[in-house]
Enzyme design. Structure first.
Site, PDB file in Angstrom:
ATOM      1  N   GLY A  51       0.834  -1.190   0.000  1.00  0.00           N
ATOM      2  CA  GLY A  51       0.000   0.000   0.000  1.00  0.00           C
ATOM      3  C   GLY A  51       0.869   1.240   0.000  1.00  0.00           C
ATOM      4  O   GLY A  51       2.094   1.157  -0.125  1.00  0.00           O
ATOM      5  N   ALA A  82       2.464   1.091   3.595  1.00  0.00           N
ATOM      6  CA  ALA A  82       2.682  -0.192   4.263  1.00  0.00           C
ATOM      7  C   ALA A  82       2.950  -1.321   3.279  1.00  0.00           C
ATOM      8  O   ALA A  82       2.623  -1.236   2.094  1.00  0.00           O
ATOM      9  CB  ALA A  82       1.470  -0.538   5.126  1.00  0.00           C
ATOM     10  N   LYS A 129       1.131  -6.618   8.669  1.00  0.00           N
ATOM     11  CA  LYS A 129       1.126  -5.326   7.981  1.00  0.00           C
ATOM     12  C   LYS A 129       2.194  -4.441   8.613  1.00  0.00           C
ATOM     13  O   LYS A 129       2.142  -4.145   9.808  1.00  0.00           O
ATOM     14  CB  LYS A 129      -0.247  -4.667   8.083  1.00  0.00           C
ATOM     15  CG  LYS A 129      -0.378  -3.391   7.259  1.00  0.00           C
ATOM     16  CD  LYS A 129      -1.824  -2.938   7.168  1.00  0.00           C
ATOM     17  CE  LYS A 129      -1.979  -1.764   6.223  1.00  0.00           C
ATOM     18  NZ  LYS A 129      -3.395  -1.377   6.040  1.00  0.00           N
ATOM     19  N   ASP A 138     -13.833   3.293   2.652  1.00  0.00           N
ATOM     20  CA  ASP A 138     -13.174   2.747   1.461  1.00  0.00           C
ATOM     21  C   ASP A 138     -13.641   1.322   1.185  1.00  0.00           C
ATOM     22  O   ASP A 138     -12.848   0.445   0.865  1.00  0.00           O
ATOM     23  CB  ASP A 138     -11.657   2.794   1.639  1.00  0.00           C
ATOM     24  CG  ASP A 138     -10.904   2.702   0.308  1.00  0.00           C
ATOM     25  OD1 ASP A 138     -11.520   2.992  -0.746  1.00  0.00           O
ATOM     26  OD2 ASP A 138      -9.714   2.347   0.320  1.00  0.00           O
ATOM     27  N   LYS A 186     -14.895  -1.503  -0.952  1.00  0.00           N
ATOM     28  CA  LYS A 186     -14.817  -1.877  -2.362  1.00  0.00           C
ATOM     29  C   LYS A 186     -14.383  -3.336  -2.431  1.00  0.00           C
ATOM     30  O   LYS A 186     -13.850  -3.873  -1.450  1.00  0.00           O
ATOM     31  CB  LYS A 186     -13.824  -0.982  -3.113  1.00  0.00           C
ATOM     32  CG  LYS A 186     -12.412  -0.961  -2.542  1.00  0.00           C
ATOM     33  CD  LYS A 186     -11.530   0.020  -3.300  1.00  0.00           C
ATOM     34  CE  LYS A 186     -10.118   0.067  -2.699  1.00  0.00           C
ATOM     35  NZ  LYS A 186      -9.253   1.027  -3.424  1.00  0.00           N
ATOM     36  N   ASN A 241     -11.045  -4.457  -1.083  1.00  0.00           N
ATOM     37  CA  ASN A 241     -10.844  -4.441   0.367  1.00  0.00           C
ATOM     38  C   ASN A 241     -11.718  -5.454   1.090  1.00  0.00           C
ATOM     39  O   ASN A 241     -11.903  -5.381   2.304  1.00  0.00           O
ATOM     40  CB  ASN A 241     -11.095  -3.037   0.927  1.00  0.00           C
ATOM     41  CG  ASN A 241      -9.982  -2.079   0.567  1.00  0.00           C
ATOM     42  OD1 ASN A 241      -8.875  -2.498   0.214  1.00  0.00           O
ATOM     43  ND2 ASN A 241     -10.261  -0.794   0.637  1.00  0.00           N
ATOM     44  N   ASP A 249      -8.597  -3.575   5.440  1.00  0.00           N
ATOM     45  CA  ASP A 249      -8.026  -2.267   5.117  1.00  0.00           C
ATOM     46  C   ASP A 249      -8.843  -1.115   5.715  1.00  0.00           C
ATOM     47  O   ASP A 249      -9.713  -0.533   5.072  1.00  0.00           O
ATOM     48  CB  ASP A 249      -7.897  -2.079   3.603  1.00  0.00           C
ATOM     49  CG  ASP A 249      -6.895  -0.974   3.269  1.00  0.00           C
ATOM     50  OD1 ASP A 249      -6.644  -0.107   4.137  1.00  0.00           O
ATOM     51  OD2 ASP A 249      -6.364  -0.970   2.157  1.00  0.00           O
ATOM     52  N   THR A 303     -12.077   5.694  -3.056  1.00  0.00           N
ATOM     53  CA  THR A 303     -11.777   5.337  -4.439  1.00  0.00           C
ATOM     54  C   THR A 303     -12.869   5.914  -5.329  1.00  0.00           C
ATOM     55  O   THR A 303     -14.063   5.713  -5.049  1.00  0.00           O
ATOM     56  CB  THR A 303     -11.711   3.806  -4.573  1.00  0.00           C
ATOM     57  OG1 THR A 303     -10.731   3.306  -3.652  1.00  0.00           O
ATOM     58  CG2 THR A 303     -11.341   3.402  -5.988  1.00  0.00           C
TER      59      THR A 303
END
Length: 424
Positions: A148, A151, A168, A266, A268, A271, A287, A306
């Site tokens: 990401g 990360a 992570k 977020d 989607k 994720n 996420d 997004t």
């Protein structure tokens, strides 16, 4: 086609049967196109002679990622990264698991480009390059699973039991370089604070946290089924019953988060993870990097998320009074539309046009892709994709919707006069 992996630092893994995989080697630009002189030739008349190039560039600023991989679009015919057009002459950092596709067809389909590949990064950083930290006493840090902005996610094996986890690794320095020290620290800790507070059967749970001077290590539950987005592409679309099972779990998560005064912001398919490869419908939401705590009196104001999944009030947030938790329910509507059809409800190569479609609620239900879909399913999508957040259905209400309860046919007459085929 070269198959010797010696010296390779990455691979383009074909997502279709049209083309073979291609190994990436060396530090010179690797060209992809129609010409014989290209490093990787794709014989299709829609491809440009030299369509794009990929190059590995040394990165002096980050021990976790000693090299950056950069893709440059050299064609006007279209090079797409994760479904977004790059644009001739533009460059973008290519991260592990990113999807590259060429000459994406016009329209709203999310499948069948001329060529589609997933980039695999072979660079595995040894644990001693991360730093000497307590986590290494308890976990063996293995290969990279994802990347990401701030990360890297790596496989972690607990030394005592052999159990596998997703670790992570949040780079504090990189996060602070992107923002002021204070706002960067706040942003970085938001995900940590959210994950520490929540516990739900359909949320990727956190088991341990290791905090050092340079990194935060989050030990997370490992889901082995991959992203929901990839599964949709592989299947083409989900059946209505499969879509109901997945949507019910997502709604359960959203209701739980909102009751905890948390907005995900977020949601989607990328994720949402499948728990295993053997079950297409058992999911966990992941996420929480953009998640925020909120109160009924406060409004969120950051333009975050997004583009294809943004609620209208999020787009307007810079000019108005902010937005609230209802933004998540808009995203649920977009996800449900994609699940049932395999198409995006809002799509345009021009971002301004895309945002205007969302602002105006220009969603359609054409018979060509909705044939056989119950009226109740369409009604739930429309109620999620309601422009006015005050009138949008809540997660709690959606869980009682006839379609979610499996009672679509019993209440068909109740919805038959809902004008869902018209633009709103």
């Amino acid at each position: 086609m070269e198959t010797d992996r010696k010296g390779a630092w990455g691979e383009l893994v074909s997502l279709t049967k049209k083309h073979p995989n291609f190994l990436l080697k060396g530090d010179d630009p690797i060209t992809i196109g129609r010409l014989k002189t290209c490093s990787f030739r794709i014989k299709d008349r829609k491809m440009s002679g030299v369509h794009c190039s990929i190059q590995r560039v040394k990165n002096e600023s980050n021990d976790l990622t000693p090299y950056n991989v950069v893709i440059k679009d050299l064609s006007a015919n279209g090079t797409f990264i994760n479904g977004q057009r790059l644009g001739k002459g533009n460059e973008k950092e290519l991260l592990h698991s990113y999807e590259i596709s060429f000459v994406f067809p016009r329209g709203r389909t999310i499948a069948e480009p001329v060529g589609a590949f997933r980039f695999t990064d072979f660079e595995i950083v040894p644990p001693d390059h991360i730093e000497d930290t307590t986590i290494l006493e308890h976990y063996e840090i293995k290969q990279q699973l994802g990347v990401g902005k701030f990360a890297i996610v790596r496989l972690g094996i607990k030394r005592e039991t052999g159990e596998k986890f997703a670790v992570k690794i949040i780079d504090k320095k990189k996060c602070f370089n992107e923002q002021s020290a204070r706002s960067g620290r706040d942003k970085m800790m938001d995900e940590v604070n959210v994950l520490k507070r929540i516990k739900h059967e359909n949320i990727v749970c956190i088991t341990e946290i290791y905090n050092t001077d340079n990194y935060i290590f989050l030990v997370l539950e490992l889901c082995t089924g991959g992203e929901l987005f990839d599964k949709i592409i592989a299947k083409g679309k989900y059946t209505e019953e499969e879509s109901r099972q997945v949507t019910k779990q997502i709604l359960s998560v959203v209701k739980y988060l909102h009751n905890q005064n948390i907005a995900h912001r977020d949601l989607k398919p990328e994720n949402i993870l499948l728990v295993s490869q053997d079950d297409d419908t058992n999911i966990k939401v992941a996420d929480f990097g953009l998640s925020r705590f909120f109160s009924d009196s406060d409004k969120l104001v950051t333009f975050a998320g997004t583009p294809q999944y943004l609620a209208p009030e999020v787009i307007r947030s810079a000019n108005r009074d902010g937005y609230g938790k209802a933004c998540d329910m808009w995203s649920v509507g977009v996800i449900l539309y994609i699940l049932i059809t395999g198409y995006m409800p809002f799509a345009s190569e021009n971002q301004n046009q895309l945002l205007n479609q969302i602002l105006n609620g220009e969603v359609e239900f054409p018979d060509s892709i909705f044939q056989g879909v119950t009226l109740a399913a369409r009604n739930l999508i429309r109620r999620c994709l309601t422009v006015d957040p005050e009138k949008r259905i809540t997660a709690e209400e959606a869980l009682q919707h006839p379609w979610i309860l499996g009672k679509s046919q019993e209440i068909k007459d109740e919805f038959q006069n809902v004008e869902i085929h018209k633009k709103k």
